[in-house]
Structures are given as structure tokens and as C-alpha cells.
Write a protein that holds these residues in place. Sequence first.
Motif, PDB file in Angstrom:
ATOM      1  N   PHE A 151      20.996   2.910  12.312  1.00 11.56           N
ATOM      2  CA  PHE A 151      19.721   3.485  12.707  1.00 11.56           C
ATOM      3  C   PHE A 151      18.942   3.899  11.457  1.00 11.56           C
ATOM      4  N   VAL A 152      17.670   3.528  11.365  1.00  7.61           N
ATOM      5  CA  VAL A 152      16.839   3.780  10.188  1.00  7.61           C
ATOM      6  C   VAL A 152      15.832   4.888  10.498  1.00  7.61           C
ATOM      7  N   LEU A 153      15.928   5.979   9.747  1.00 11.29           N
ATOM      8  CA  LEU A 153      15.014   7.117   9.898  1.00 11.29           C
ATOM      9  C   LEU A 153      14.066   7.113   8.714  1.00 11.29           C
ATOM     10  N   MET A 154      12.802   6.863   8.957  1.00 11.77           N
ATOM     11  CA  MET A 154      11.835   6.791   7.865  1.00 11.77           C
ATOM     12  C   MET A 154      10.421   6.789   8.426  1.00 11.77           C
ATOM     13  N   PRO A 155       9.440   7.142   7.607  1.00 13.42           N
ATOM     14  CA  PRO A 155       8.047   6.981   8.029  1.00 13.42           C
ATOM     15  C   PRO A 155       7.729   5.493   8.189  1.00 13.42           C
ATOM     16  N   PHE A 156       6.643   5.185   8.857  1.00 14.22           N
ATOM     17  CA  PHE A 156       6.208   3.789   8.922  1.00 14.22           C
ATOM     18  C   PHE A 156       4.716   3.706   8.621  1.00 14.22           C
ATOM     19  N   GLY A 157       4.267   2.506   8.238  1.00 14.56           N
ATOM     20  CA  GLY A 157       2.896   2.357   7.787  1.00 14.56           C
ATOM     21  C   GLY A 157       2.743   2.882   6.372  1.00 14.56           C
ATOM     22  N   GLN A 158       1.516   3.164   5.965  1.00 14.37           N
ATOM     23  CA  GLN A 158       1.233   3.706   4.640  1.00 14.37           C
ATOM     24  C   GLN A 158       1.066   5.214   4.740  1.00 14.37           C
ATOM     25  N   LYS A 159       1.806   5.926   3.893  1.00 14.42           N
ATOM     26  CA  LYS A 159       1.768   7.381   3.915  1.00 14.42           C
ATOM     27  C   LYS A 159       1.635   7.905   2.475  1.00 14.42           C
ATOM     28  N   PRO A 160       0.890   9.007   2.289  1.00 17.11           N
ATOM     29  CA  PRO A 160       0.768   9.590   0.949  1.00 17.11           C
ATOM     30  C   PRO A 160       1.964  10.481   0.625  1.00 17.11           C
ATOM     31  N   THR A 161       2.360  10.519  -0.651  1.00 18.17           N
ATOM     32  CA  THR A 161       3.394  11.442  -1.092  1.00 18.17           C
ATOM     33  C   THR A 161       2.754  12.782  -1.411  1.00 18.17           C
ATOM     34  N   THR A 162       3.572  13.782  -1.752  1.00 20.96           N
ATOM     35  CA  THR A 162       3.027  15.091  -2.108  1.00 20.96           C
ATOM     36  C   THR A 162       2.190  15.020  -3.376  1.00 20.96           C
ATOM     37  N   SER A 163       2.404  13.991  -4.195  1.00 15.87           N
ATOM     38  CA  SER A 163       1.611  13.830  -5.416  1.00 15.87           C
ATOM     39  C   SER A 163       0.367  12.982  -5.185  1.00 15.87           C
ATOM     40  N   GLY A 164       0.166  12.521  -3.932  1.00 14.95           N
ATOM     41  CA  GLY A 164      -1.031  11.763  -3.597  1.00 14.95           C
ATOM     42  C   GLY A 164      -0.880  10.253  -3.651  1.00 14.95           C
ATOM     43  N   LYS A 165       0.239   9.754  -4.120  1.00 13.36           N
ATOM     44  CA  LYS A 165       0.446   8.313  -4.214  1.00 13.36           C
ATOM     45  C   LYS A 165       0.747   7.725  -2.840  1.00 13.36           C
ATOM     46  N   MET A 166       0.131   6.595  -2.509  1.00  9.30           N
ATOM     47  CA  MET A 166       0.353   5.942  -1.228  1.00  9.30           C
ATOM     48  C   MET A 166       1.582   5.039  -1.316  1.00  9.30           C
ATOM     49  N   ILE A 167       2.420   5.096  -0.285  1.00  2.52           N
ATOM     50  CA  ILE A 167       3.606   4.242  -0.224  1.00  2.52           C
ATOM     51  C   ILE A 167       3.551   3.407   1.047  1.00  2.52           C
ATOM     52  N   ASP A 168       3.825   2.144   0.919  1.00  2.51           N
ATOM     53  CA  ASP A 168       3.884   1.223   2.057  1.00  2.51           C
ATOM     54  C   ASP A 168       5.312   1.222   2.586  1.00  2.51           C
ATOM     55  N   PHE A 169       5.583   2.053   3.591  1.00  2.00           N
ATOM     56  CA  PHE A 169       6.947   2.195   4.086  1.00  2.00           C
ATOM     57  C   PHE A 169       7.403   0.973   4.889  1.00  2.00           C
ATOM     58  N   ASP A 170       6.462   0.219   5.428  1.00  5.32           N
ATOM     59  CA  ASP A 170       6.868  -1.025   6.093  1.00  5.32           C
ATOM     60  C   ASP A 170       7.449  -1.997   5.065  1.00  5.32           C
ATOM     61  N   ALA A 171       6.837  -2.029   3.872  1.00  6.23           N
ATOM     62  CA  ALA A 171       7.371  -2.880   2.803  1.00  6.23           C
ATOM     63  C   ALA A 171       8.720  -2.355   2.324  1.00  6.23           C
ATOM     64  N   VAL A 172       8.877  -1.031   2.250  1.00  5.57           N
ATOM     65  CA  VAL A 172      10.165  -0.450   1.851  1.00  5.57           C
ATOM     66  C   VAL A 172      11.249  -0.888   2.837  1.00  5.57           C
ATOM     67  N   TYR A 173      10.898  -0.871   4.101  1.00  7.57           N
ATOM     68  CA  TYR A 173      11.880  -1.270   5.114  1.00  7.57           C
ATOM     69  C   TYR A 173      12.218  -2.760   5.010  1.00  7.57           C
ATOM     70  N   HIS A 174      11.192  -3.601   5.006  1.00  6.59           N
ATOM     71  CA  HIS A 174      11.428  -5.049   5.058  1.00  6.59           C
ATOM     72  C   HIS A 174      11.963  -5.614   3.735  1.00  6.59           C
ATOM     73  N   ASP A 175      11.532  -5.048   2.604  1.00  8.99           N
ATOM     74  CA  ASP A 175      11.927  -5.599   1.308  1.00  8.99           C
ATOM     75  C   ASP A 175      13.231  -5.008   0.768  1.00  8.99           C
ATOM     76  N   LEU A 176      13.529  -3.760   1.134  1.00 10.99           N
ATOM     77  CA  LEU A 176      14.686  -3.085   0.552  1.00 10.99           C
ATOM     78  C   LEU A 176      15.744  -2.696   1.587  1.00 10.99           C
ATOM     79  N   ILE A 177      15.346  -1.908   2.571  1.00  8.55           N
ATOM     80  CA  ILE A 177      16.337  -1.328   3.474  1.00  8.55           C
ATOM     81  C   ILE A 177      16.958  -2.362   4.408  1.00  8.55           C
ATOM     82  N   GLU A 178      16.145  -3.127   5.094  1.00  9.15           N
ATOM     83  CA  GLU A 178      16.667  -4.100   6.068  1.00  9.15           C
ATOM     84  C   GLU A 178      17.611  -5.119   5.426  1.00  9.15           C
ATOM     85  N   PRO A 179      17.236  -5.733   4.283  1.00  5.38           N
ATOM     86  CA  PRO A 179      18.153  -6.718   3.687  1.00  5.38           C
ATOM     87  C   PRO A 179      19.496  -6.123   3.257  1.00  5.38           C
ATOM     88  N   THR A 180      19.485  -4.890   2.774  1.00  5.40           N
ATOM     89  CA  THR A 180      20.746  -4.295   2.321  1.00  5.40           C
ATOM     90  C   THR A 180      21.647  -3.935   3.503  1.00  5.40           C
TER      91      THR A 180
END
Length: 442
Positions: A7-36
Motif C-alpha cells: 500500500f502506497v501512502l503519498m500525496p498525488f498530483g503536484q504539491k508545494p513543499t514547505t520551502s515552496g518547491k513544487m513536486i510532481d508526486f505522480d512522477a515520483v510514484y510512476h518513476d521511482l516507487i512503483e518500479p521498485t
Amino acid sequence: MTNPLCFVLMPFGQKPTTSGKMIDFDAVYHDLIEPTILAADLEPIRADEEMAGGIIHKPMFERLILCEYAIADLTTANANVFYELGLRHAVRPSSTVLLFAKSTGQLPFDVAPLRSIPYDIGADGKPDNVAAIAPILTDRFKEARKHMTDSPIYQLVDGFPDIQHLKTDVFRERVTYSEQVKKQLAEARKQGLDAVRTIEHSLGTIADTESGVVIDLFLSYRAVKGWQEMINLVPKMSPPLANTVMVQEQLGLALNRAGHGDEAEKILIELINKRGPSSETYGILGRVYKDRWEAAVQVGETIRAKGLLKKAIDAYLKGFEADWRDAYPGINAVTLMEIAESADPRQAKLLPVVAYAVERRIAAGKPDYWDYATRLELAVLAKDEEAASNALGDALAAVRESWEPETTARNLRLISNARKKKGGLLGWEEEIEAALIDQASK
């Protein structure tokens, strides 16, 4: 045969960090988490894929409880992810993997000590250097198959979840005990270093002592300038507590005050690399470079001193940029700019920002010594004697530990010495410095 679910617990879509940087969590899931996950012979299922008729709670709770494996991305300190992780840790003693994006703001205190895998984020908000991180993450999933306890609840609370009435009585007694020790430490701080040492010796095994008491002891040593005692205490702490950001920052401070600047620098830089920038970490690092600068000046190493002064200013600036609400690194940056041989154009731009930051903190209703000390330094920099005198009174009334006015007096001395060289000393600055030194000696 179907592979076990993860089970994967994470934000989805694009979300800002506390420092203001935008992260594409869908890409994090598909490029990093799912393959591993797939590489570990597990079947991934993401929390947002569980939506059914707009209601996700029942299937989500079922997955949290029943899935043999889970992974949680702690980046952005997402409240939903933390809630779900807390539930998972309460019902599953093992097989929960954690990760977070580096340099996106520090993790909250309670989760910072947990064993987590950092990953890089590129300028496009997508995971970077995946080839290096993916094998580490896959190995962690394979390790999770050994079902070693990773839930802090199961690790730290004996007998959980089968807690009997006797356990609650013991807990209540420990709370009372802790309050007693805190009162004893408050009294010991008034008496000095030996009194604080006596309290430590009465506690027994530090690793088994309640965290709140250990932190109180740690900071009590700081209050009486027991720098070596602070350093010696950290290895005695439980590893999760010793590895928290706050303890590591204060260890860096103590090492620097004890004359081990190189070790302090190493710890602080590692902390920034692992947990991201913060005003406190960079503020302490700036102090390390400032001390080195002063030492270089005293032995006549002019060229080296210039380089160290620049490093100190840059560290303080990065600290202020990490959190504009924290005026401490900002005031140190503009004070060192005042000392520099040539005028720094950034000072004029920064001074009103630092002033606004500290005035907002004071207006919020809970100012401390450093807020009034910042106001004092700003008045000295502005050559405003009346404002400096008023700020001095507020600062002296808010002193908690003797090293606080010592630090401010030291900064004012640096300003006075620089003004003497430039022929701009007004005279009353040294009177304020003397009042601070007198307060520190009481």
C-alpha cells in the motif's frame, strides 16, 4: 500465485513543499516507487486508487490494516499521510518503508528520527538520480520481508498492544517523576554546572530515561555552558533521540563552543544535506565560520579571514532565506556586513526585512531574549541611541541564560571595533556592550 500487496501512502498530483518547491508526486510514484515495489516482487496499490463513489475511508483503512507491506512518502509533511502512517504503525509492527525528498524542508520532530530513505528532486519537480536510489529502495522492501519491527510504537512501548492497567499506573508515576526532575533541573541551572551533573548521575541509564527529561538535561548543560557535558550526553541517549534534528544542531553548537569547529561543521552540513535547510542549522553553521574568522583575524591571516567572513555571511543568509520569520540569522548577516571592509549592497535591502521579521514576532505576543537582542542590534546599526537604550532594557529583562547577553555583547564589540577603524564610533555603543557583559556575569 499473486504477489503480496504494498500500500502506497503519498500525496498525488503536484504539491508545494514547505520551502515552496513544487513536486510532481505522480512522477515520483510512476518513476521511482512503483518500479521498485515491482522489483521486490510486490504489487503496488496507491491510496488515491482506492476511491469508490467518492468515499475512500473504508477501503483505505482496510488496506492500511490488511496490506502486509506499505510505503509512505513523508515529503511536504502531508497531514493525511501522517495520519495514515500513524494508524499503520499502531496496527502493524513491521513492513512499513519510509522515504522523503531531500532539501525540501525538515521533517517534523516526531518523524525525523524514523529510518527513512532520502531521494533527489530535479528542477522539474520529478525524481532525480533514480538509478542510484531505486536499488536502495528495492533492498529495503526485500528487508521488510524479514518482518523486523519498524513501528516506533511497538519498539518503544513494552507489551503493546496488550497494555494492562498496571502499565497506565506506571506511566502516571513516570509523568509525576519527570515533573519532579524538571523542577530539580531548573534549580540546578541556578546553582551551576556541578549541580546539573549531580542530576544527571541520579537519573541512571540515560537511554532509558524519558526523552523530555533527557532534552531538559541536555539544554540545562547548555544554560550553564557545559559544552563538553552536552557532547558527552549525546552518545548516552537512545539512537532515535540522539539523531533528531534538534539534538544534532545543539551538538554542533556545543562542539563549536568546545573548540571542535571542524566536527561541528561536518555534523551541520550533513544535517542540511539529509534534512534540508533550516534557519537554526544555518545559523549555528554561520557561528562556526564567524568564530574561525575571528581566530584568523587575531593571528593576522588577512586573506583567509576575508574568505571565512564571506562564508559566515553566506551561511547566515541561507538561514534567513530558509525561514524569513526567524530574524536571528538575518541580524547576524547584516551585522557581519557592517564589519566587512567594503560596503555590501545587500545590507540596505536586508535591514528592513530583518526589522519586519522581528517586529512581527514581538507583536505576536511571545517575544524572547533573541527578539529584543535583534531589535537592539538593529538600533545600533542604525546609530539610534534612544531605540537602542529601550531595546537594551527589554533584552536585559528577558535574559534566561548567561551566554545569551555574552553573544550579543560580542556582536556589538565587533561593530564597535569596525567603527573605530572607520572613525565612526559614537561612544554609547560601548556602554550598551558593558551593560550586557555585566548582566552575563550575574
